[in-house]
Write an enzyme that holds these catalytic residues in place. Structure first.
Site, mmCIF file in Angstrom:
data_model
loop_
_atom_site.group_PDB
_atom_site.id
_atom_site.type_symbol
_atom_site.label_atom_id
_atom_site.label_comp_id
_atom_site.label_asym_id
_atom_site.label_seq_id
_atom_site.Cartn_x
_atom_site.Cartn_y
_atom_site.Cartn_z
ATOM 1 N N HIS A 193 0.830 -1.206 0.000
ATOM 2 C CA HIS A 193 0.000 0.000 0.000
ATOM 3 C C HIS A 193 0.864 1.256 0.000
ATOM 4 O O HIS A 193 0.663 2.174 -0.795
ATOM 5 C CB HIS A 193 -0.922 -0.019 1.230
ATOM 6 C CG HIS A 193 -1.780 1.183 1.383
ATOM 7 N ND1 HIS A 193 -3.106 1.184 1.041
ATOM 8 C CD2 HIS A 193 -1.511 2.427 1.848
ATOM 9 C CE1 HIS A 193 -3.597 2.386 1.274
ATOM 10 N NE2 HIS A 193 -2.655 3.152 1.777
ATOM 11 N N GLU A 194 1.859 1.278 0.889
ATOM 12 C CA GLU A 194 2.722 2.457 0.982
ATOM 13 C C GLU A 194 3.603 2.599 -0.262
ATOM 14 O O GLU A 194 3.901 3.713 -0.690
ATOM 15 C CB GLU A 194 3.579 2.398 2.247
ATOM 16 C CG GLU A 194 2.788 2.363 3.548
ATOM 17 C CD GLU A 194 1.754 3.462 3.689
ATOM 18 O OE1 GLU A 194 1.986 4.590 3.186
ATOM 19 O OE2 GLU A 194 0.699 3.208 4.292
ATOM 20 N N HIS A 233 1.726 4.520 -2.883
ATOM 21 C CA HIS A 233 1.872 5.967 -2.674
ATOM 22 C C HIS A 233 3.240 6.421 -3.195
ATOM 23 O O HIS A 233 3.348 7.424 -3.900
ATOM 24 C CB HIS A 233 1.790 6.323 -1.180
ATOM 25 C CG HIS A 233 0.437 6.211 -0.578
ATOM 26 N ND1 HIS A 233 -0.632 6.978 -0.966
ATOM 27 C CD2 HIS A 233 -0.026 5.431 0.433
ATOM 28 C CE1 HIS A 233 -1.686 6.676 -0.231
ATOM 29 N NE2 HIS A 233 -1.346 5.740 0.623
#
Length: 155
Positions: free
Chosen positions: A67-68, A71
């Site tokens: 998920h990170e 980003h």
């Protein structure tokens, strides 16, 4: 798992799922309370919550890292990297990353005891209940403009 192993895991996931190198730092931040991790826009580092590894295991941590990294890679490419952006949601689906992490069981909100303060108007007798104490010499009743006193005190 120590910081070096975390860094290596993050680099491996980046290469395997994104086909791109992760050139910044991935570290544990023990001050994170309710979130699994965060991507720092200024430094491009990724901070992760160690409690997710302890409570939910390695698979949950890998999901948070993915998920990170979504980003991270989208931000570096100049694409939409925020949760509401289509680019972000599409990349999450492609790599199989969760949009939100599983809540921690150990995090419980502590209810603070609320002290209520009671005031009464000396003119009309209207009662006021407040969470914050205030100076009765500076304020008057909103109905009759009479003086206020703290309930239980003598006028």
């Amino acid at each position: 798992m120590n910081e070096r192993e975390l860094q290596q895991l993050t680099e491996d996931i980046s290469e395997q799922f994104f086909g791109k190198a992760f050139r910044h730092q991935a570290v544990f931040n023990d001050r994170l309370k309710t979130t699994g991790g965060r991507y720092l826009l200024g430094t491009h580092h990724i901070e992760l919550n160690r409690r997710y590894l302890e409570e939910h295991g390695r698979d949950e941590l890998i999901g948070i890292i993915k998920h990170e990294l979504c980003h991270y890679h989208l931000h570096l490419e100049g694409k939409g990297y925020q949760h509401r952006d289509r680019d972000f949601r599409e990349l999450l689906q492609q790599v199989g990353a969760p949009r939100f992490c599983t809540p921690l069981k150990t995090v419980q909100k502590k209810k603070r005891a609320v002290t209520l303060h009671y005031y009464v108007c000396t003119g009309c007798g209207r009662h006021y209940t407040r969470k914050r104490r205030f100076d009765t010499t500076r304020y008057v009743c909103g109905i009759c403009h009479g003086k206020l006193k703290k309930e239980g005190e003598k006028a």
